[in-house]
Each structure stands twice: as C-alpha cells, then as structure tokens.
Scaffold this active site. Structure first.
Site, PDB file in Angstrom:
ATOM      1  N   THR A 254      78.220 150.181 131.677  1.00  0.00           N
ATOM      2  CA  THR A 254      79.438 150.184 130.861  1.00  0.00           C
ATOM      3  C   THR A 254      79.221 151.036 129.612  1.00  0.00           C
ATOM      4  O   THR A 254      78.122 151.055 129.066  1.00  0.00           O
ATOM      5  CB  THR A 254      79.754 148.731 130.455  1.00  0.00           C
ATOM      6  OG1 THR A 254      80.023 147.997 131.633  1.00  0.00           O
ATOM      7  CG2 THR A 254      80.916 148.633 129.487  1.00  0.00           C
TER       8      THR A 254
ATOM      9  N   GLY B 293      79.610 140.440 132.731  1.00  0.00           N
ATOM     10  CA  GLY B 293      80.911 140.156 132.145  1.00  0.00           C
ATOM     11  C   GLY B 293      81.332 138.702 132.135  1.00  0.00           C
ATOM     12  O   GLY B 293      81.966 138.245 131.176  1.00  0.00           O
TER      13      GLY B 293
ATOM     14  N   ARG C   8      88.092 140.777 141.070  1.00  0.00           N
ATOM     15  CA  ARG C   8      87.221 140.389 139.940  1.00  0.00           C
ATOM     16  C   ARG C   8      87.400 141.323 138.730  1.00  0.00           C
ATOM     17  O   ARG C   8      87.447 142.540 138.866  1.00  0.00           O
ATOM     18  CB  ARG C   8      85.763 140.427 140.407  1.00  0.00           C
ATOM     19  CG  ARG C   8      84.742 140.033 139.348  1.00  0.00           C
ATOM     20  CD  ARG C   8      84.147 141.228 138.629  1.00  0.00           C
ATOM     21  NE  ARG C   8      83.102 140.816 137.685  1.00  0.00           N
ATOM     22  CZ  ARG C   8      82.610 141.602 136.730  1.00  0.00           C
ATOM     23  NH1 ARG C   8      83.044 142.831 136.582  1.00  0.00           N
ATOM     24  NH2 ARG C   8      81.689 141.165 135.911  1.00  0.00           N
TER      25      ARG C   8
ATOM     26  N   ASP D 232      84.344 141.574 131.471  1.00  0.00           N
ATOM     27  CA  ASP D 232      84.693 141.395 130.058  1.00  0.00           C
ATOM     28  C   ASP D 232      85.265 142.657 129.413  1.00  0.00           C
ATOM     29  O   ASP D 232      85.984 142.565 128.411  1.00  0.00           O
ATOM     30  CB  ASP D 232      83.458 140.974 129.266  1.00  0.00           C
ATOM     31  CG  ASP D 232      82.348 142.033 129.355  1.00  0.00           C
ATOM     32  OD1 ASP D 232      82.042 142.480 130.479  1.00  0.00           O
ATOM     33  OD2 ASP D 232      81.802 142.415 128.301  1.00  0.00           O
TER      34      ASP D 232
HETATM   35  N1  GLY Z   1      80.429 144.277 131.532  1.00  0.00           N
HETATM   36  C1  GLY Z   1      81.104 144.863 132.600  1.00  0.00           C
HETATM   37  C2  GLY Z   1      81.525 143.932 133.627  1.00  0.00           C
HETATM   38  O1  GLY Z   1      80.979 142.844 133.749  1.00  0.00           O
HETATM   39  O2  GLY Z   1      82.408 144.275 134.366  1.00  0.00           O
END
Ligand code: GLY
Length: 356
Positions: A189, A243, A217, A220
């Site tokens: 990310t 996340g 799905r 975060d």
């Molecule tokens: N932090 C990125 C995700 O879990 O999608």
C-alpha cells in the site's frame, strides 16, 4: 513486542515567523530482511521513494497545498509496479485488480474515498474528486467509475494494472493454499501525509488490497478513520498493513483523537505555566511518536501488523511500524530528506534542532 522506529523530524514554527512544510510517504510495510534484498532492488525502491518524495516536496516548497502534495507524491507510486497500488496492484481471487484509495483535508475534514475500481489510472485522483466534486465521501465499484467518467478522470485498460509477479503470487496462493501474507511478505500500500506552509494537514492512501481477496473484501486504506485521517487540530495519518486490524482499531482516527486531546491538555497547561513553558514541554515530549507507537501496539496485541506515517501541525514527520521494514521517506523545509526501508535506518538527528 513491537520494534518501533521512533524518529521524528522537527519543524516547529520558528520565532521569526518563517513558514515551514513537511511531508512523509510510505510504500508499504512487512516482513523483509536486508540479506534478502539485492543492492539493485534496494536502489530501485530508493529511487522510487525519492521520486515520490520529490514530487510532494516540489508542491510544498512552491507554496502548494498539503492535499496537492499528497496527490503528487502518491501518483508516481500508483504508476510504479513496485508498489501494490494502481499499476502493480495485487490480484483478487477472480484475477482482477480492484483498487481502493482515500484522501482527507485536515483544514475542513473533507474526505473522499473509492473502493473496487478497476479502470481508473490514478485512484487517488478519483478519491479527491469525490471529496471536492460530490456530496458524498465513499463511492464503490461501477458507480465510482461512472462518477469518474462524468468527471473526465483518466482510465487505463486491465493490462496497465496487471503485472506478472502479482499474478504469480495469486497462482502460488491458490496452488499452495497459503495466505496472502505468505505470498506477499509485505503490504505494498502507498500513502502520503503533508503539512503545507499555511499550516494545513492532509493524508492520502492507495492500494490494491490483499492478494486473493474475495467476497468484496475491503481493507482499511479507503476507510476514512482506519487507513487515512487528517485534522489540523492534531495530525495527518496514512497507514499500511493488515487492513482488518487497522479497521478494528480505527488506527488513523484513534491516533488523531488521542493527540487532539493531549494538545488540548497542553493548551490548558499554558494558562497555568505560561505559553513558553507549555510549548517547550510539547516540543520535548515526543507526544506524537508515543501516541503512534501505543496505537500500533494495540494493533499488534490484536494480532495485526503494519505501520503508519504521520505529520503534526508543528511539522514532526514520523513513522511507527511493528514489522521488520517499511518503505518510507520524509522531507522538511529544514533540509531533512531521507528514504529508508528497514527498521532504524533513519538518521537519529535529522535536522538542526535534534532535541525537539
Ligand atoms: N492495508 C491494505 C489492505 O488491507 O487492504
């Protein structure tokens, strides 16, 4: 126990009324070891991080806004297949690249976010369009793409986003029945946080999510308060990591709220002890680092890992992560400029005012 990188780059408002700026970026955190990274790969990441940092710095140094700096820093990382965002995003279980992004302006807490888009070249720009040009905060999938088309956002075909190493990760995951973490070892990310010369804060985050994600799905990164938050009264935060845990802790908002309450305490203290003494205490207390570390410790207690980047209204630019590494960088108007990958790589005294 978490091995936090505890470094802050102070750029406090100076006594001469000089204006300051500050920026921090990340390109993901995770299990990584210096022995397993070739010098060539390391150099590739360092160049990519410096390119992103330079783009954000240029905006801030020219008097641009924190929001524009955040977008400028994130775009080259979305375009670079090294990172799990935009081009180079991980694959879903069905073999698609579904992208998430969010952005927030600390000046008025306006925010925009998108999830599950598949054709938008730079999702961070779409998130910002949602912020500035819609009555909403969070758009998903086809609706978000329709909104993007109406606003003239640049699109790209599926081949633009798809890369061979991410496809192999999905195939390995399916063949070996292993988890996303076992095939990726890190979360790629990307994110940026900035303080501009007008004292405004902003944060943004962009991702492909997790390899093999299914059932719609969402992690975060596009969730305001979990992966991204900015509030001029406290700080700007962008997160990377597992996340589900960052959502459960509400990491970005939790850090900002705890800091805001502490800052309010310092304000109250200044009426007791005088403004100079209160400010001096604030500069030496490393509040932002302590708060970030303790929120990341909560993530770890629940079983999650990852990291955050943060800037404060005073210009502190700092990192906290509980993984062995986090692709990261920071720069300030005081001349700080550094990129780092593994824990503890930053200079301990990054500026001319090291004890702040
Ligand atoms: N932090 C990125 C995700 O879990 O999608």
């Amino acid at each position: 126990m978490a091995a936090f990188a505890t470094v802050s780059a102070p750029v406090s408002a100076d006594d001469h009324g000089e204006k300051h700026w500050s920026i921090a970026i990340h390109g993901g955190a995770g299990t990584m070891s210096p022995d397993k990274m070739t010098p060539e790969k390391r150099a590739e990441y360092e160049v990519a991080l410096q390119t992103a940092l330079d783009a954000g710095k240029a905006v801030l140094a020219n008097g641009g806004s924190a929001v524009d700096a955040v977008k400028a820093a994130i775009i080259p990382m979305e375009d670079n297949p090294l990172f799990n965002a935009g081009r180079g995003a991980v694959f879903t279980w069905e073999g698609r690249n579904e992208l998430d992004a969010s952005i927030m302006d600390g000046r008025d807490r306006s925010a925009g976010a998108v999830t599950g888009v598949t054709t938008i070249k730079n999702p961070i720009l779409l998130a910002d369009k949602v912020r500035t040009d819609s009555p909403h905060v969070f758009l998903m999938g086809e609706g978000a793409e329709q909104f993007a088309a109406e606003r003239g956002l640049e699109t790209a075909p599926p081949e633009w986003f798809a890369t061979e190493h991410r496809r192999e990760a999905l195939e390995r995951m399916k063949a070996e029945q292993v988890s996303a973490l076992e095939v990726d070892h890190k979360f790629g990310t990307v994110g940026a946080v900035a303080l501009d010369m007008d004292g405004n804060l902003a944060a943004g985050t962009s991702t492909g999510g997790m390899t093999g994600k299914r059932w719609g799905r969402i992690g975060d990164s596009p969730v305001i308060g979990a992966g991204t938050y900015a509030d001029n009264r406290s700080c700007a935060v962008s997160a990377t990591g597992w996340g589900e845990y960052f959502i459960r802790v509400g990491v970005a908002h939790e850090i900002c709220t705890r800091l805001r309450v502490l800052f309010e305490g310092v304000d109250a203290m200044s009426t007791e002890v005088g403004e100079d003494e209160a400010q001096d205490w604030l500069l030496h207390s490393n509040l932002a680092q302590g708060v970030s570390d303790s929120v990341m410790a909560e993530v770890e207690e629940l079983g999650g890992d990852g990291g955050v980047i943060l800037v404060t209204p005073e210009g502190d630019a700092l990192f906290s992560f509980n993984t062995t590494g986090m692709y990261r960088g920071r720069a300030t108007s005081d001349g700080v400029n550094e990129v780092a990958i593994f824990g503890g790589e930053e200079s301990a005294e990054p500026s001319s005012t090291p004890d702040h």
